[in-house]
Design a protein around this motif. Structure first.
Motif, PDB file in Angstrom:
ATOM      1  N   ALA A 177       0.865  -1.187   0.000  1.00  0.00           N
ATOM      2  CA  ALA A 177       0.000   0.000   0.000  1.00  0.00           C
ATOM      3  C   ALA A 177       0.895   1.228   0.000  1.00  0.00           C
ATOM      4  O   ALA A 177       1.991   1.208   0.582  1.00  0.00           O
ATOM      5  N   ILE A 178       0.452   2.293  -0.658  1.00  0.00           N
ATOM      6  CA  ILE A 178       1.244   3.522  -0.701  1.00  0.00           C
ATOM      7  C   ILE A 178       1.225   4.182   0.675  1.00  0.00           C
ATOM      8  O   ILE A 178       0.167   4.607   1.162  1.00  0.00           O
ATOM      9  N   PRO A 179       2.370   4.270   1.340  1.00  0.00           N
ATOM     10  CA  PRO A 179       2.370   4.852   2.690  1.00  0.00           C
ATOM     11  C   PRO A 179       2.356   6.375   2.647  1.00  0.00           C
ATOM     12  O   PRO A 179       2.719   7.000   1.645  1.00  0.00           O
ATOM     13  N   LYS A 180       1.923   6.952   3.743  1.00  0.00           N
ATOM     14  CA  LYS A 180       1.952   8.400   3.927  1.00  0.00           C
ATOM     15  C   LYS A 180       2.731   8.712   5.188  1.00  0.00           C
ATOM     16  O   LYS A 180       2.511   8.092   6.231  1.00  0.00           O
ATOM     17  N   ILE A 181       3.646   9.672   5.084  1.00  0.00           N
ATOM     18  CA  ILE A 181       4.468  10.048   6.226  1.00  0.00           C
ATOM     19  C   ILE A 181       3.855  11.249   6.933  1.00  0.00           C
ATOM     20  O   ILE A 181       3.405  12.200   6.282  1.00  0.00           O
ATOM     21  N   SER A 182       3.811  11.159   8.236  1.00  0.00           N
ATOM     22  CA  SER A 182       3.368  12.298   9.051  1.00  0.00           C
ATOM     23  C   SER A 182       4.607  13.114   9.401  1.00  0.00           C
ATOM     24  O   SER A 182       5.459  12.668  10.176  1.00  0.00           O
ATOM     25  N   TRP A 183       4.702  14.331   8.811  1.00  0.00           N
ATOM     26  CA  TRP A 183       5.867  15.201   9.013  1.00  0.00           C
ATOM     27  C   TRP A 183       5.430  16.402   9.851  1.00  0.00           C
ATOM     28  O   TRP A 183       4.789  17.298   9.348  1.00  0.00           O
ATOM     29  N   ASN A 184       5.737  16.330  11.124  1.00  0.00           N
ATOM     30  CA  ASN A 184       5.313  17.385  12.060  1.00  0.00           C
ATOM     31  C   ASN A 184       3.802  17.619  11.999  1.00  0.00           C
ATOM     32  O   ASN A 184       3.319  18.744  12.030  1.00  0.00           O
ATOM     33  N   GLY A 185       3.052  16.518  11.864  1.00  0.00           N
ATOM     34  CA  GLY A 185       1.601  16.609  11.834  1.00  0.00           C
ATOM     35  C   GLY A 185       0.996  16.740  10.466  1.00  0.00           C
ATOM     36  O   GLY A 185      -0.221  16.646  10.311  1.00  0.00           O
ATOM     37  N   LEU A 198       2.111  13.509   4.134  1.00  0.00           N
ATOM     38  CA  LEU A 198       2.705  13.610   2.804  1.00  0.00           C
ATOM     39  C   LEU A 198       2.804  12.209   2.214  1.00  0.00           C
ATOM     40  O   LEU A 198       3.201  11.260   2.894  1.00  0.00           O
ATOM     41  N   GLU A 199       2.460  12.069   0.950  1.00  0.00           N
ATOM     42  CA  GLU A 199       2.452  10.756   0.310  1.00  0.00           C
ATOM     43  C   GLU A 199       3.795  10.460  -0.332  1.00  0.00           C
ATOM     44  O   GLU A 199       4.428  11.328  -0.936  1.00  0.00           O
ATOM     45  N   PHE A 200       4.222   9.219  -0.211  1.00  0.00           N
ATOM     46  CA  PHE A 200       5.469   8.792  -0.849  1.00  0.00           C
ATOM     47  C   PHE A 200       5.258   8.621  -2.348  1.00  0.00           C
ATOM     48  O   PHE A 200       4.178   8.233  -2.807  1.00  0.00           O
ATOM     49  N   GLY A 201       6.317   8.914  -3.110  1.00  0.00           N
ATOM     50  CA  GLY A 201       6.307   8.715  -4.551  1.00  0.00           C
ATOM     51  C   GLY A 201       7.351   7.705  -4.969  1.00  0.00           C
ATOM     52  O   GLY A 201       8.129   7.196  -4.149  1.00  0.00           O
ATOM     53  N   GLN A 202       7.396   7.369  -6.250  1.00  0.00           N
ATOM     54  CA  GLN A 202       8.302   6.358  -6.768  1.00  0.00           C
ATOM     55  C   GLN A 202       9.753   6.831  -6.732  1.00  0.00           C
ATOM     56  O   GLN A 202      10.067   7.981  -7.014  1.00  0.00           O
ATOM     57  N   GLY A 203      10.648   5.880  -6.428  1.00  0.00           N
ATOM     58  CA  GLY A 203      12.079   6.147  -6.475  1.00  0.00           C
ATOM     59  C   GLY A 203      12.615   6.718  -5.182  1.00  0.00           C
ATOM     60  O   GLY A 203      12.050   7.635  -4.605  1.00  0.00           O
ATOM     61  N   MET A 239      11.268   4.638  -2.325  1.00  0.00           N
ATOM     62  CA  MET A 239      10.265   5.700  -2.302  1.00  0.00           C
ATOM     63  C   MET A 239      10.869   6.978  -1.750  1.00  0.00           C
ATOM     64  O   MET A 239      11.898   6.946  -1.063  1.00  0.00           O
ATOM     65  N   HIS A 240      10.213   8.097  -2.054  1.00  0.00           N
ATOM     66  CA  HIS A 240      10.607   9.371  -1.463  1.00  0.00           C
ATOM     67  C   HIS A 240       9.359  10.223  -1.279  1.00  0.00           C
ATOM     68  O   HIS A 240       8.363  10.086  -2.009  1.00  0.00           O
ATOM     69  N   ALA A 241       9.412  11.090  -0.284  1.00  0.00           N
ATOM     70  CA  ALA A 241       8.304  12.006   0.003  1.00  0.00           C
ATOM     71  C   ALA A 241       8.850  13.429  -0.024  1.00  0.00           C
ATOM     72  O   ALA A 241       9.746  13.780   0.768  1.00  0.00           O
ATOM     73  N   LEU A 242       8.335  14.264  -0.945  1.00  0.00           N
ATOM     74  CA  LEU A 242       8.771  15.654  -1.052  1.00  0.00           C
ATOM     75  C   LEU A 242       8.245  16.465   0.120  1.00  0.00           C
ATOM     76  O   LEU A 242       7.079  16.373   0.490  1.00  0.00           O
TER      77      LEU A 242
END
Length: 478
Positions: free
Chosen positions: A165-173, A176-181, A191-194
């Motif tokens: 499943a595409i994970p989402k990171i909680s960044w200081n509340g 943000l969704e992770f993208g490819q690469g 994956m990376h999250a901008l």
């Protein structure tokens, strides 16, 4: 001694050497079946997912700096200043990295061969301390920061096909969704999250710790590796698999293993590993000529990395050089390694049985024909082939019991006629039961195989010496 007795000894020795041929053929068959099993594992990895390695997360800050170099002119030209732009990556590692996970296992099949796969539910959390943009590292005193790209959180993963499943990171509340690469230099698969563009905006507030957390549903095959990138790393795993194998550079500080599963906890500080030092150097080397994240070129690079990862099925380039730890979900009994170990005792079985026959000939003065020796030896060798074939379909203990029962029953029946007494055949069968029981003890107790084997040989030699203690070998030769 008479020539007849010496000739009989020579014939028995020659038969033993000839019986090495079927024993070697059986060992070759075991290795061939092992290769088939490895091919099945590779096939499953190519079609689904392979071993997994997780590096990170790591905060990546792409930036460029301008370096002025004084260039002397020609004869009629004054000196001038040449400005070079260099692209760099600055890696920020977690101050605290905690990973909690629960791993479930299941079996996948290719024909009769099976491979263990797992599905892990992991919770990542921790903190980053962000450096102000003005304090990013410079190459020298005359270098200046030209531009700072959009920072992102990178999570390299060996085989992204295992992400469920595409994970989402909680960044200081903020979610943000992770993208490819992964976009981490040499490590592109993952994956990376901008992050927001003003993440590193200067000021005292930017140096405050930032909390992050995300969940990762990751499947893999047989082994899970973790690379500890944080200043302090704590990884706690639980699973329903009762036969884990811990490996890598760090063993768990705490672990409990039972029939219901296992739990293990690793605590690894950055001082104990080479991860931060090597990761920064290798990521910078792989970044040269790369594309800025969030651009079409970066998306193309990430897509190419996904294609390469899907083709290879496992592995992160260079990850083998980084300190890591792992847990393997392995079968407690590898039937092929057990069958291979058993077949190596084949010649010993034949030698002990032939020695018993020879002593029986001497004591009872009952001649046994070399053909009868050969048939008994072939029956003993066939046991190992039966063991291999049965163990591919039933539990190894049941396979061993079935193969040994078949061979002992056949030999007891046959020897009852060869030795001209049914009870003598049953007596030899009882001895074979003890011999096969001793071999099984050697197989299931690998750590004690040497001492058990030594005791077995000593017991056999003692029995032969006691049985022939009154034999007059000179008189026998006459």
């Amino acid at each position: 001694m008479q020539k007849k007795l010496l000739m009989k000894v020579g014939i028995i020795a020659a038969l033993m050497l000839l019986l090495c041929i079927p024993l070697l053929m059986i060992q070759a068959t075991v290795r061939e079946r092992m290769a088939y099993r490895d091919d099945a594992a590779r096939s499953i990895a190519e079609d689904s997912v392979g071993e997994q390695t997780v590096i990170g997360p790591v905060l990546v800050v792409p930036y460029s700096e301008e370096i002025d170099t004084r260039v002397s002119g020609g004869a009629d030209e004054p000196p001038r200043t040449k400005t070079a732009t260099v692209r760099r990556l600055h890696l920020v590692y977690p101050d605290e990295l905690k990973v909690g996970g629960n791993v479930g296992t299941e079996r996948r099949y290719r024909g009769i061969h099976q491979v263990l796969v797992y599905n892990g539910q992991y919770d990542f959390s921790g903190t980053f301390t962000l450096p102000p943009a003005a304090e990013l590292p410079r190459s020298g005193g005359n270098a200046r920061i030209a531009a700072v790209g959009r920072p992102y959180v990178s999570l390299p993963i060996a085989d992204v096909r295992g992400v469920r499943a595409i994970p989402k990171i909680s960044w200081n509340g903020t979610l943000l969704e992770f993208g490819q690469g992964a976009l981490l230099g040499a490590w592109q698969g993952g994956m990376h999250a901008l992050l927001p563009p003003d993440t590193l905006a200067g000021g005292a507030g930017s140096a405050a710790p930032v909390k992050f957390s995300f969940k990762l549903n990751l499947a893999g095959m047989e082994r899970q590796h973790f690379v500890p990138v944080g200043r302090n790393n704590v990884v706690a795993l639980t699973s329903n698999w009762p036969h884990p194998q811990f490996g890598g550079r760090f063993l768990p500080e705490e672990r409990k293993v039972s029939e219901a599963g296992f739990s293990a906890t690793w605590r690894v500080p950055s001082l104990a590993s080479n991860v931060q030092m090597l990761l920064a150097a290798q990521a910078q080397e792989g970044w040269k000529g790369g594309a800025a994240p969030g651009t079409p070129a970066a998306a193309a690079v990430a897509q190419a990395a996904l294609v390469r990862g899907a083709a290879s099925g496992a592995g992160i380039g260079g990850a083998a050089q980084l300190d890591s730890f792992s847990v393997a979900f392995v079968e407690p009994v590898n039937i092929y390694s057990q069958a291979d170990r058993a077949s190596k005792y084949g010649l010993l079985f034949v030698a002990l049985t032939f020695a018993a026959f020879f002593v029986f000939e001497i004591l009872k003065r009952l001649p046994i024909h070399p053909v009868q020796y050969a048939l008994v030896g072939l029956a003993l060798a066939l046991f190992f082939l039966l063991l291999l074939g049965l163990s591919e379909h039933v539990d190894f203990a049941l396979a061993y019991l079935g193969a040994s029962a078949a061979c002992i029953g056949l030999l007891s029946y046959y020897l009852g006629y060869v030795l001209r007494d049914r009870w003598r055949g049953l007596a030899f069968g009882s001895g074979l039961i003890l011999l096969y029981g001793a071999l099984y003890g050697l197989l299931i107790s690998e750590n004690n195989a040497l001492v058990l084997g030594s005791l077995l040989l000593f017991a056999v030699l003692a029995a032969l010496m006691v049985a022939t203690r009154k034999v007059d070998w000179y008189q026998l030769g006459n």
